[in-house]
Write a protein that holds these residues in place. Structure first.
Motif, PDB file in Angstrom:
ATOM      1  N   PRO A 207      13.219  56.864  40.659  1.00 43.94           N
ATOM      2  CA  PRO A 207      13.931  55.936  41.544  1.00 43.94           C
ATOM      3  C   PRO A 207      15.193  56.570  42.120  1.00 43.94           C
ATOM      4  CG  PRO A 207      14.446  55.433  39.266  1.00 43.94           C
ATOM      5  CD  PRO A 207      13.422  56.545  39.242  1.00 43.94           C
ATOM      6  N   LEU A 208      15.722  55.971  43.156  1.00 44.90           N
ATOM      7  CA  LEU A 208      17.001  56.360  43.746  1.00 44.90           C
ATOM      8  C   LEU A 208      17.082  57.867  43.980  1.00 44.90           C
ATOM      9  CD1 LEU A 208      19.177  54.059  41.476  1.00 44.90           C
ATOM     10  CD2 LEU A 208      18.579  53.638  43.863  1.00 44.90           C
ATOM     11  N   PRO A 209      16.196  58.402  44.822  1.00 45.77           N
ATOM     12  CA  PRO A 209      16.086  59.852  44.967  1.00 45.77           C
ATOM     13  C   PRO A 209      17.322  60.536  45.522  1.00 45.77           C
ATOM     14  CG  PRO A 209      14.766  58.709  46.630  1.00 45.77           C
ATOM     15  CD  PRO A 209      15.214  57.681  45.657  1.00 45.77           C
ATOM     16  N   ARG A 210      18.265  59.796  46.090  1.00 43.28           N
ATOM     17  CA  ARG A 210      19.479  60.426  46.628  1.00 43.28           C
ATOM     18  C   ARG A 210      20.480  60.784  45.537  1.00 43.28           C
ATOM     19  NH1 ARG A 210      21.082  57.480  52.347  1.00 43.28           N
ATOM     20  NH2 ARG A 210      19.035  57.676  53.337  1.00 43.28           N
ATOM     21  N   TYR A 211      20.232  60.329  44.328  1.00 43.66           N
ATOM     22  CA  TYR A 211      21.178  60.549  43.235  1.00 43.66           C
ATOM     23  C   TYR A 211      20.542  61.437  42.168  1.00 43.66           C
ATOM     24  CZ  TYR A 211      23.722  56.720  45.411  1.00 43.66           C
ATOM     25  OH  TYR A 211      24.388  55.926  46.307  1.00 43.66           O
ATOM     26  N   PRO A 218      19.806  56.247  33.352  1.00 42.75           N
ATOM     27  CA  PRO A 218      20.215  54.991  32.703  1.00 42.75           C
ATOM     28  C   PRO A 218      19.742  53.751  33.451  1.00 42.75           C
ATOM     29  CG  PRO A 218      22.045  56.550  32.782  1.00 42.75           C
ATOM     30  CD  PRO A 218      20.958  57.120  33.641  1.00 42.75           C
ATOM     31  N   VAL A 219      19.684  53.836  34.782  1.00 40.53           N
ATOM     32  CA  VAL A 219      19.203  52.703  35.575  1.00 40.53           C
ATOM     33  C   VAL A 219      17.724  52.469  35.312  1.00 40.53           C
ATOM     34  CG1 VAL A 219      18.842  51.855  37.922  1.00 40.53           C
ATOM     35  CG2 VAL A 219      20.952  53.069  37.349  1.00 40.53           C
ATOM     36  N   ARG A 220      16.959  53.546  35.280  1.00 40.95           N
ATOM     37  CA  ARG A 220      15.523  53.411  35.025  1.00 40.95           C
ATOM     38  C   ARG A 220      15.269  52.848  33.629  1.00 40.95           C
ATOM     39  NH1 ARG A 220      10.895  58.198  35.569  1.00 40.95           N
ATOM     40  NH2 ARG A 220       9.184  57.004  34.600  1.00 40.95           N
ATOM     41  N   LYS A 221      15.996  53.341  32.636  1.00 39.11           N
ATOM     42  CA  LYS A 221      15.798  52.844  31.271  1.00 39.11           C
ATOM     43  C   LYS A 221      16.132  51.364  31.170  1.00 39.11           C
ATOM     44  CE  LYS A 221      16.460  57.119  28.622  1.00 39.11           C
ATOM     45  NZ  LYS A 221      17.306  57.811  27.608  1.00 39.11           N
ATOM     46  N   ARG A 222      17.232  50.961  31.798  1.00 40.38           N
ATOM     47  CA  ARG A 222      17.606  49.549  31.756  1.00 40.38           C
ATOM     48  C   ARG A 222      16.571  48.707  32.482  1.00 40.38           C
ATOM     49  NH1 ARG A 222      22.628  47.151  31.203  1.00 40.38           N
ATOM     50  NH2 ARG A 222      22.977  48.904  29.782  1.00 40.38           N
ATOM     51  N   ALA A 223      16.082  49.196  33.598  1.00 39.96           N
ATOM     52  CA  ALA A 223      15.070  48.456  34.362  1.00 39.96           C
ATOM     53  C   ALA A 223      13.809  48.252  33.528  1.00 39.96           C
ATOM     54  CB  ALA A 223      14.748  49.191  35.655  1.00 39.96           C
ATOM     55  N   GLU A 224      13.377  49.294  32.858  1.00 37.90           N
ATOM     56  CA  GLU A 224      12.180  49.175  32.010  1.00 37.90           C
ATOM     57  C   GLU A 224      12.429  48.219  30.858  1.00 37.90           C
ATOM     58  OE1 GLU A 224      10.226  53.576  32.877  1.00 37.90           O
ATOM     59  OE2 GLU A 224      11.582  53.302  31.170  1.00 37.90           O
ATOM     60  N   LYS A 225      13.640  48.224  30.332  1.00 43.59           N
ATOM     61  CA  LYS A 225      13.979  47.280  29.261  1.00 43.59           C
ATOM     62  C   LYS A 225      13.941  45.848  29.768  1.00 43.59           C
ATOM     63  CE  LYS A 225      17.428  46.461  25.639  1.00 43.59           C
ATOM     64  NZ  LYS A 225      18.731  46.897  25.070  1.00 43.59           N
ATOM     65  N   LEU A 226      14.274  45.664  31.042  1.00 40.51           N
ATOM     66  CA  LEU A 226      14.216  44.334  31.650  1.00 40.51           C
ATOM     67  C   LEU A 226      12.791  43.895  31.971  1.00 40.51           C
ATOM     68  CD1 LEU A 226      17.213  44.635  34.151  1.00 40.51           C
ATOM     69  CD2 LEU A 226      17.110  43.139  32.145  1.00 40.51           C
ATOM     70  N   VAL A 353      27.607  53.337  46.749  1.00 42.36           N
ATOM     71  CA  VAL A 353      27.440  52.591  45.501  1.00 42.36           C
ATOM     72  C   VAL A 353      26.079  51.914  45.490  1.00 42.36           C
ATOM     73  CG1 VAL A 353      29.901  52.215  45.162  1.00 42.36           C
ATOM     74  CG2 VAL A 353      28.582  50.543  46.445  1.00 42.36           C
ATOM     75  N   VAL A 354      25.560  51.714  44.300  1.00 42.38           N
ATOM     76  CA  VAL A 354      24.289  51.005  44.115  1.00 42.38           C
ATOM     77  C   VAL A 354      24.532  49.912  43.084  1.00 42.38           C
ATOM     78  CG1 VAL A 354      21.846  51.210  43.597  1.00 42.38           C
ATOM     79  CG2 VAL A 354      23.076  53.187  44.505  1.00 42.38           C
ATOM     80  N   PHE A 355      24.195  48.664  43.436  1.00 44.97           N
ATOM     81  CA  PHE A 355      24.482  47.525  42.572  1.00 44.97           C
ATOM     82  C   PHE A 355      23.283  47.222  41.667  1.00 44.97           C
ATOM     83  CE2 PHE A 355      27.437  47.275  46.028  1.00 44.97           C
ATOM     84  CZ  PHE A 355      28.604  46.811  45.462  1.00 44.97           C
ATOM     85  N   THR A 356      22.857  48.256  40.956  1.00 40.05           N
ATOM     86  CA  THR A 356      21.812  48.099  39.952  1.00 40.05           C
ATOM     87  C   THR A 356      22.465  47.769  38.617  1.00 40.05           C
ATOM     88  OG1 THR A 356      21.882  50.520  39.822  1.00 40.05           O
ATOM     89  CG2 THR A 356      20.052  49.548  41.024  1.00 40.05           C
ATOM     90  N   ASP A 357      21.731  47.886  37.550  1.00 40.11           N
ATOM     91  CA  ASP A 357      22.267  47.693  36.208  1.00 40.11           C
ATOM     92  C   ASP A 357      21.845  48.897  35.365  1.00 40.11           C
ATOM     93  OD1 ASP A 357      23.206  46.877  33.773  1.00 40.11           O
ATOM     94  OD2 ASP A 357      21.924  45.105  33.612  1.00 40.11           O
ATOM     95  N   PRO A 358      22.777  49.775  35.004  1.00 38.29           N
ATOM     96  CA  PRO A 358      24.183  49.795  35.394  1.00 38.29           C
ATOM     97  C   PRO A 358      24.367  50.213  36.849  1.00 38.29           C
ATOM     98  CG  PRO A 358      23.651  51.757  34.142  1.00 38.29           C
ATOM     99  CD  PRO A 358      22.424  50.899  34.101  1.00 38.29           C
ATOM    100  N   GLU A 359      25.572  49.978  37.364  1.00 40.93           N
ATOM    101  CA  GLU A 359      25.872  50.374  38.731  1.00 40.93           C
ATOM    102  C   GLU A 359      26.050  51.888  38.834  1.00 40.93           C
ATOM    103  OE1 GLU A 359      28.268  46.357  40.209  1.00 40.93           O
ATOM    104  OE2 GLU A 359      29.354  48.245  39.960  1.00 40.93           O
ATOM    105  N   ILE A 360      25.885  52.396  40.048  1.00 45.86           N
ATOM    106  CA  ILE A 360      26.133  53.803  40.342  1.00 45.86           C
ATOM    107  C   ILE A 360      27.173  53.880  41.453  1.00 45.86           C
ATOM    108  CG2 ILE A 360      25.163  55.939  41.306  1.00 45.86           C
ATOM    109  CD1 ILE A 360      22.514  55.222  40.038  1.00 45.86           C
TER     110      ILE A 360
END
Length: 472
Positions: A207-211, A218-226, A353-360
């Motif tokens: 995800p988020l290939p620009r970063y 951490p965003v991917r792990k949190r997303a999968e946990k959700l 900025v990216v307003f995911t969880d966690p933010e970037i």
């Protein structure tokens, strides 16, 4: 024929900020927009999405505080939530209208087209005859529109763009999201926190290939946990309705593997297509004037926003990357001041900025970019798990990283993944813009306990004398 010093075409964050600043500088200004002020960002994007994201965060927090000895459940009336979001949007759009009028900006609702180098025609809805406006300078700020995926028309009810997703009457049980960029990931996370079963289809492998991966992992792990499911390395190629009222979406490998055996079917109630945005450069008549665009339709400008016609400017999404509201606003100020005869500095430091969880949050140069530009970079990194404020808020994931020049200590950039990264990035941006050093940040007393201390601590780490983490 109406006459104006400055004609602004488009009322989004780039357009209305340009108009207000030009009015402040003594110009007569006319702002024309087809749907009123605010543009996509205020009406259909940045503001409404963050309203719903924040609400989803509240729901998720209430449902997940058992470790603090709090047990609760919450019901979500999504229709009422959308109504609240709409009230927020209306309040802000009315505020922008008042600001424009207070700065003597004439607001016109309609479609403006440039028909000559100093003349435009404006069509109002229901009015068959255009009005002609003569101008000294024009600023094109027509923004961007979501890209349609072939075979997935936004005219079909189950196929959503971001605007439609934010205006749903009810939460779907199952949602397919095509595209894992910032829009796809922000809305996927939001819907998952509201209890939706979300599957994300992305042609790339992350995800988020620009970063960089250390920010996105951490965003991917949190997303999968959700509960998010990912299909990486695949593309959506077709869809069809099925008997139970749902749809099913065909996905295939993004590479060379093709054929019937390569097709997989994904079932959902709705499909959100979030594969990017194209410039709206086909509505303002720029072709007729010979204003130059690149191969992707973005208007080409210099660092002050000028097109190849000196008195016509372009700012915001229509002028290309970075397609960010705050960059468009800053570029609009530069353009307005240039028109008024000032000598503004071009826009240099633009945070993303990216307003995911966690933010970037990211601003300035990464370590790799600094090295490519000839610097010898040093970095300092402070983990949020060592932050007292992060721990008291239950958010310990992520870190702050500063990038600086070894020889001078000048801060070149920074990256954050973690709580309130969108807010914290501003301090690093200030340091980059004004060429502050690591010592400047480290010697600035930060309130305790706060998340911003992590930036000070990262500076200490880069200088080799960390206080609240080990020097490794």
């Amino acid at each position: 024929m109406q006459e104006t010093d400055v004609l602004v075409i488009g009322g989004g964050p780039a357009g209305y900020v340009t108009a207000i600043r030009a009015g402040q500088l003594g110009q007569t200004v006319t702002l024309v927009d087809r749907s009123g002020v605010g543009g996509t960002c205020l009406n259909h994007g940045c503001i409404p999405s963050k309203a719903l994201i924040d609400a989803a965060d509240d729901v998720h927090s209430i449902r997940n505080v058992e470790d603090r000895g709090i047990e609760a459940d919450v019901a979500v009336d999504f229709a009422r939530l959308v109504q609240w979001k709409d009230r927020v949007v209306r309040r802000l759009t009315k505020g922008v209208e008042k600001l424009c009028k207070a700065n003597d900006v004439t607001l016109r609702k309609g479609t403006a087209q440039l028909v000559a180098e100093h003349r435009a025609e404006v069509w109002e809805d229901g009015n068959g005859e255009p009005e002609t406006i003569a101008f000294d300078h024009a600023i094109v700020a027509t923004g961007s529109r979501p890209i349609e995926l072939p075979g997935f028309s936004f005219d079909d009810e189950p196929i959503l763009n971001a605007k439609a997703a934010l205006d749903l009457d009810a939460i779907p049980d199952e949602l397919a999201v095509v595209g894992a960029g910032y829009i796809g990931m922000e809305l996927s996370t939001m819907f998952a926190k509201l209890g939706v079963d979300v599957t994300v289809v992305e042609m790339l492998e992350a995800p988020l290939p620009r970063y960089s991966a250390d920010l996105t992992q951490p965003v991917r792990k949190r997303a999968e946990k959700l509960g998010l499911s990912f299909q990486f390395g695949r593309v959506a190629t077709d869809w069809e309705r099925i008997d139970n009222g749902q749809i099913r979406i065909a996905t295939e490998p993004a590479g060379d593997e093709t054929g019937e055996d390569a097709v997989e079917w994904l079932t959902a109630d709705k499909a959100l297509i979030a594969i990017g945005r194209d410039p709206v450069s086909d509505t303002a008549g720029i072709d007729a004037l010979g204003i130059e665009c690149d191969e992707n339709g973005f208007v080409e400008t210099d660092e002050l926003g000028r097109t190849n016609i000196d008195h016509i400017f372009a700012v915001g999404d229509v002028a290309g990357e970075p397609m960010l509201a705050h960059e468009g606003s800053a570029a609009g100020v530069v353009a307005a001041e240039t028109i008024a005869g000032a000598a503004p500095d071009p826009v240099r430091t633009v945070p993303s900025v990216v307003f995911t969880d966690p933010e970037i949050g990211s601003v300035g140069l990464t370590e790799t970019q600094a090295r490519e530009q000839g610097y010898e970079p040093t970095t300092g990194e402070f983990p949020f798990r060592a932050s007292g404020r992060a721990l008291t808020s239950g958010e310990r994931t992520g870190f702050v990283r500063l990038v600086a020049d070894v020889e001078s200590g000048t801060v070149l950039g920074g990256q954050i993944v973690g709580p309130e990264a969108s807010e914290l990035t501003a301090e690093i941006g200030l340091a980059v813009e004004h060429e502050l050093t690591l010592s400047d940040i480290a010697s600035t007393v930060h309130a305790h306990p706060t998340l911003s201390e992590a930036i000070m601590e990262a500076a200490d780490c880069a200088l080799g004398h960390p206080i609240h983490t080990l020097d490794r």
